[in-house]
Every structure is written in structure tokens, then in C-alpha cells.
Scaffold this active site. Structure first.
Site, PDB file in Angstrom:
ATOM      1  N   ASN A 141     -23.235  -4.892  65.974  1.00  0.00           N
ATOM      2  CA  ASN A 141     -22.080  -5.274  66.356  1.00  0.00           C
ATOM      3  C   ASN A 141     -21.549  -4.914  64.689  1.00  0.00           C
ATOM      4  O   ASN A 141     -21.691  -5.105  63.669  1.00  0.00           O
ATOM      5  CB  ASN A 141     -21.926  -6.786  66.126  1.00  0.00           C
ATOM      6  CG  ASN A 141     -20.127  -7.693  65.890  1.00  0.00           C
ATOM      7  OD1 ASN A 141     -19.235  -6.325  65.562  1.00  0.00           O
ATOM      8  ND2 ASN A 141     -20.153  -8.824  64.737  1.00  0.00           N
ATOM      9  N   TRP A 142     -20.474  -3.626  64.892  1.00  0.00           N
ATOM     10  CA  TRP A 142     -20.213  -3.170  63.817  1.00  0.00           C
ATOM     11  C   TRP A 142     -18.541  -3.997  62.694  1.00  0.00           C
ATOM     12  O   TRP A 142     -17.841  -3.764  62.210  1.00  0.00           O
ATOM     13  CB  TRP A 142     -19.147  -1.130  63.798  1.00  0.00           C
ATOM     14  CG  TRP A 142     -20.472  -0.256  64.562  1.00  0.00           C
ATOM     15  CD1 TRP A 142     -21.479  -0.665  64.473  1.00  0.00           C
ATOM     16  CD2 TRP A 142     -20.076   0.519  65.102  1.00  0.00           C
ATOM     17  NE1 TRP A 142     -22.609   0.328  65.043  1.00  0.00           N
ATOM     18  CE2 TRP A 142     -21.642   1.378  64.621  1.00  0.00           C
ATOM     19  CE3 TRP A 142     -19.001   1.515  64.937  1.00  0.00           C
ATOM     20  CZ2 TRP A 142     -22.156   3.014  65.685  1.00  0.00           C
ATOM     21  CZ3 TRP A 142     -18.903   3.090  65.054  1.00  0.00           C
ATOM     22  CH2 TRP A 142     -21.037   3.363  65.644  1.00  0.00           C
ATOM     23  N   LYS A 143     -18.050  -4.585  63.112  1.00  0.00           N
ATOM     24  CA  LYS A 143     -17.222  -5.471  63.067  1.00  0.00           C
ATOM     25  C   LYS A 143     -15.940  -4.447  63.104  1.00  0.00           C
ATOM     26  O   LYS A 143     -15.665  -3.506  63.367  1.00  0.00           O
ATOM     27  CB  LYS A 143     -17.351  -6.073  62.334  1.00  0.00           C
ATOM     28  CG  LYS A 143     -18.381  -7.788  62.626  1.00  0.00           C
ATOM     29  CD  LYS A 143     -18.927  -7.935  61.350  1.00  0.00           C
ATOM     30  CE  LYS A 143     -19.921  -8.791  61.816  1.00  0.00           C
ATOM     31  NZ  LYS A 143     -20.719 -10.247  60.884  1.00  0.00           N
TER      32      LYS A 143
ATOM     33  N   HIS B 194     -17.222 -14.724  68.738  1.00  0.00           N
ATOM     34  CA  HIS B 194     -18.046 -14.630  67.777  1.00  0.00           C
ATOM     35  C   HIS B 194     -17.430 -15.719  67.189  1.00  0.00           C
ATOM     36  O   HIS B 194     -16.299 -15.527  67.088  1.00  0.00           O
ATOM     37  CB  HIS B 194     -17.637 -13.341  67.358  1.00  0.00           C
ATOM     38  CG  HIS B 194     -18.624 -12.815  65.837  1.00  0.00           C
ATOM     39  ND1 HIS B 194     -18.530 -13.125  64.989  1.00  0.00           N
ATOM     40  CD2 HIS B 194     -19.532 -12.052  66.303  1.00  0.00           C
ATOM     41  CE1 HIS B 194     -19.078 -12.730  64.189  1.00  0.00           C
ATOM     42  NE2 HIS B 194     -20.405 -12.143  64.777  1.00  0.00           N
TER      43      HIS B 194
ATOM     44  N   GLU C 267     -16.362 -15.459  63.768  1.00  0.00           N
ATOM     45  CA  GLU C 267     -15.690 -14.700  63.109  1.00  0.00           C
ATOM     46  C   GLU C 267     -14.657 -14.966  63.676  1.00  0.00           C
ATOM     47  O   GLU C 267     -12.760 -14.849  63.374  1.00  0.00           O
ATOM     48  CB  GLU C 267     -15.798 -13.518  62.803  1.00  0.00           C
ATOM     49  CG  GLU C 267     -16.921 -13.580  61.610  1.00  0.00           C
ATOM     50  CD  GLU C 267     -17.776 -12.403  61.154  1.00  0.00           C
ATOM     51  OE1 GLU C 267     -17.258 -10.909  62.194  1.00  0.00           O
ATOM     52  OE2 GLU C 267     -18.413 -12.599  60.957  1.00  0.00           O
TER      53      GLU C 267
ATOM     54  N   GLU D 228     -25.736 -17.212  67.066  1.00  0.00           N
ATOM     55  CA  GLU D 228     -26.069 -16.662  65.426  1.00  0.00           C
ATOM     56  C   GLU D 228     -25.574 -17.799  64.545  1.00  0.00           C
ATOM     57  O   GLU D 228     -23.844 -18.418  64.672  1.00  0.00           O
ATOM     58  CB  GLU D 228     -24.567 -15.974  65.698  1.00  0.00           C
ATOM     59  CG  GLU D 228     -24.594 -14.245  66.562  1.00  0.00           C
ATOM     60  CD  GLU D 228     -24.292 -12.727  65.801  1.00  0.00           C
ATOM     61  OE1 GLU D 228     -23.993 -12.495  65.742  1.00  0.00           O
ATOM     62  OE2 GLU D 228     -22.540 -13.575  66.296  1.00  0.00           O
TER      63      GLU D 228
ATOM     64  N   GLY E  73     -24.381 -12.431  58.068  1.00  0.00           N
ATOM     65  CA  GLY E  73     -23.608 -11.515  56.359  1.00  0.00           C
ATOM     66  C   GLY E  73     -23.755 -11.923  55.195  1.00  0.00           C
ATOM     67  O   GLY E  73     -23.605 -11.990  53.865  1.00  0.00           O
TER      68      GLY E  73
ATOM     69  N   SER F 262     -27.951 -12.215  59.268  1.00  0.00           N
ATOM     70  CA  SER F 262     -28.550 -11.392  58.341  1.00  0.00           C
ATOM     71  C   SER F 262     -30.251 -10.516  59.160  1.00  0.00           C
ATOM     72  O   SER F 262     -31.216 -11.162  58.523  1.00  0.00           O
ATOM     73  CB  SER F 262     -28.565 -12.297  57.543  1.00  0.00           C
ATOM     74  OG  SER F 262     -27.355 -12.083  56.858  1.00  0.00           O
TER      75      SER F 262
ATOM     76  N   GLY G 265     -25.327  -7.048  62.995  1.00  0.00           N
ATOM     77  CA  GLY G 265     -24.379  -6.615  61.888  1.00  0.00           C
ATOM     78  C   GLY G 265     -24.449  -5.711  60.962  1.00  0.00           C
ATOM     79  O   GLY G 265     -24.108  -4.419  61.259  1.00  0.00           O
ATOM     80  N   GLY G 266     -24.526  -5.983  59.193  1.00  0.00           N
ATOM     81  CA  GLY G 266     -24.748  -5.145  58.551  1.00  0.00           C
ATOM     82  C   GLY G 266     -25.568  -4.112  58.575  1.00  0.00           C
ATOM     83  O   GLY G 266     -25.536  -3.691  58.224  1.00  0.00           O
TER      84      GLY G 266
HETATM   85  P1  PGA Z   1     -25.167  -9.439  59.685  1.00  0.00           P
HETATM   86  O1  PGA Z   1     -24.086  -9.622  61.217  1.00  0.00           O
HETATM   87  O2  PGA Z   1     -25.784  -9.122  60.671  1.00  0.00           O
HETATM   88  O3  PGA Z   1     -23.599  -9.145  59.339  1.00  0.00           O
HETATM   89  O4  PGA Z   1     -25.075 -11.059  59.439  1.00  0.00           O
HETATM   90  C1  PGA Z   1     -24.145 -10.177  62.555  1.00  0.00           C
HETATM   91  C2  PGA Z   1     -23.370 -11.011  63.442  1.00  0.00           C
HETATM   92  O5  PGA Z   1     -22.154 -11.105  62.393  1.00  0.00           O
HETATM   93  O6  PGA Z   1     -23.061 -10.750  64.510  1.00  0.00           O
END
Ligand code: PGA
Length: 252
Positions: A9-11, A97, A99, A169, A175, A215, A236-237
Site C-alpha cells: 500500500n503505497w498510500k 483502511h 486512515e 491492521e 507507521g 509496521s 505500507g512503509g
Molecule cells: P505500515 O502501514 O506498514 O507503514 O505500518 C501498513 C498499512 O497502513 O497498510
């Protein structure tokens, strides 16, 4: 059949040239490893879907979107419909998600509508659930996750349910560098599978893939993916670095 999946997930990151480099880097790294039984999915921002799916056609990954409109089509300025995604050969879409729940006030009802739109065009939803730190510390996390699963997904038919991907999640792990322990992940994954089994039967529950996100990185992926109910990760990251992302995909 339960699948092993690693989705990136590149966001809202990267400009075009960086996205181009990353997707080519992932394609290259995938050539160098043998990932027969793992499905790799890349979920870039909308403007890079075409780039990513063009390269994906020649490579070993699939492409997903990060969001979709709950509406079918029409006067909804700024929205992207499920039909548009289908028309671009997009096979997956992240829904709900945390967010989006937090910054765009998405509710479980919105998520249920989005999942419906996606199934109308045979796109596989990757539906995210997870609790905040406060909810976990007050012991409410099981109730919160149950509500998210029931209200977001239990309108589905048996056949649709078998094709849903759920991502657990925990918000406190996203993050933050603070990953859930493999035992914490396993506990919630098996709880989610149990909820699905109660409503849809054991066979359906055994067939769905439940991913862990928060993470997840090259250091902890192996331990997490070794858990019996953890079928992969939503990354994500660490998905913004080609080598790290592909290394995570080889961590089963
Ligand atoms: P993260 O994000 O790996 O940067 O914690 C995961 C996500 O939000 O899908």
C-alpha cells in the site's frame, strides 16, 4: 482455496518518476526470486494505476487500488468508480483502511457499499479492520473488530465471502514501528476466522486469506507469516523499497 498474499500500500507517496522506478525495481527483484505460491499485489495511487498495470502484465504481480467510490457512477466530483477500475484491469482494491475511516469519516456502512460495488465488477476487496490503542487497552478490541467484520462484510453471499481478503491492521501499529507480536496477530486472525465460520461455515472461513498490516518489515515478516492464521501482509512503509518489499514476499 486460501492464498498467500503480500500487498503493498503505497498510500499518498511518490511522484511519477519515483513510482516508475519503484514498480520497475519490484518487477526486476521478482524475476530474481521464485514466488510460485505467493500472490504479490501493488496498490499505488490512482494516477499510477495504468503505469503499474502495464508493467504488471509483463511481470509477476497484480495491481490494486487504494479506494473506490461507494456510488455507481454520475455526478460525484472527484470519485473513482469500481467500473473504471475494472476497465483498467485492476483486480484488487483496499477498502476501509483506518486512515480513510479516520480522515474521511468512512463508516462500516460505507465500506459495505464499496464492497458491493467491487463485487459487481469482480474486483477482490481487501477489507481492513483494526482497533486503536485506546480500544485495545480498554479490552474493547474484540468487540470493535467484530462490529467492523459483521457490518462491513456479512451482507455478502457465501461465494463472495470466499473471495474477500481481510487485513487486520491494529491502528497503533501502522507507521509507528511498533508491530503486533505474532501471538497478538494470531489471536485476532483466529478470532476473525471464527466469526466468519460462525456465519458462513468452517470451509468458507478456512478458505479466506487474512493479512496482517502494521509496521510489517523484513525483520518481522517471517515470524508473523509463520502463524497458522496469518496468510500474508498488507505492507505500507516497507513497500516503498523494492528490495524490502520483495524480501517480505519471500518470507513464508
Ligand atoms: P505500515 O502501514 O506498514 O507503514 O505500518 C501498513 C498499512 O497502513 O497498510
Amino acid at each position: 482455496m486460501r492464498r498467500r498474499i503480500v500487498a503493498g500500500n503505497w498510500k499518498m507517496n511518490l511522484v511519477f518518476s519515483e513510482a516508475d522506478d519503484l514498480v520497475n525495481g519490484i518487477a526486476q527483484a521478482l524475476i530474481e526470486c521464485d514466488l510460485d505460491d505467493v500472490e504479490v499485489v501493488i496498490c499505488p495511487p490512482f494516477p499510477y494505476l495504468e503505469l503499474t498495470s502495464d508493467i504488471g502484465e509483463e511481470s509477476d504481480f497484480s495491481v490494486g487500488a487504494q479506494n473506490v467510490s461507494k456510488f455507481d457512477n454520475g455526478a460525484y466530483t472527484g470519485e473513482i468508480s469500481a467500473k473504471m477500475l475494472e476497465d483498467m484491469n485492476i483486480y484488487y482494491c483496499i477498502v476501509g483502511h483506518s486512515e480513510r475511516r479516520k480522515y474521511f469519516n468512512e463508516t462500516n456502512e460505507d465500506i459495505a457499499e464499496k464492497v458491493k460495488r467491487l463485487f459487481e465488477v469482480d474486483i477482490t476487496p481487501i477489507v481492513c479492520v483494526g482497533e486503536s490503542l485506546e480500544q485495545r487497552e480498554s479490552g474493547n478490541h474484540f468487540g470493535i473488530i467484530k462490529k467492523q467484520v459483521v457490518e462491513g462484510l456479512f451482507h455478502l453471499s457465501n461465494e463472495q465471502m470466499e473471495n474477500v481478503i481481510i487485513a487486520y491492521e491494529p491502528i497503533w501499529a501502522i507507521g509507528t514501528g511498533r508491530t503486533a507480536t505474532s501471538q497478538q496477530a494470531q489471536e485476532i486472525h483466529s478470532f476473525i476466522r471464527g466469526l466468519v465460520a460462525e456465519k458462513y461455515g468452517k470451509q468458507t472461513a478456512d478458505n479466506i486469506s487474512i493479512l496482517y498490516g502494521g509496521s510489517c518489515n523484513t525483520q518481522n515478516a517471517k515470524e508473523l507469516f509463520a502463524m497458522p492464521d496469518v496468510d500474508g501482509g498488507l505492507i505500507g512503509g516497507a513497500s516503498l523499497k523494492a528490495d524490502d518489499f520483495v524480501k517480505i514476499a519471500t518470507s513464508f
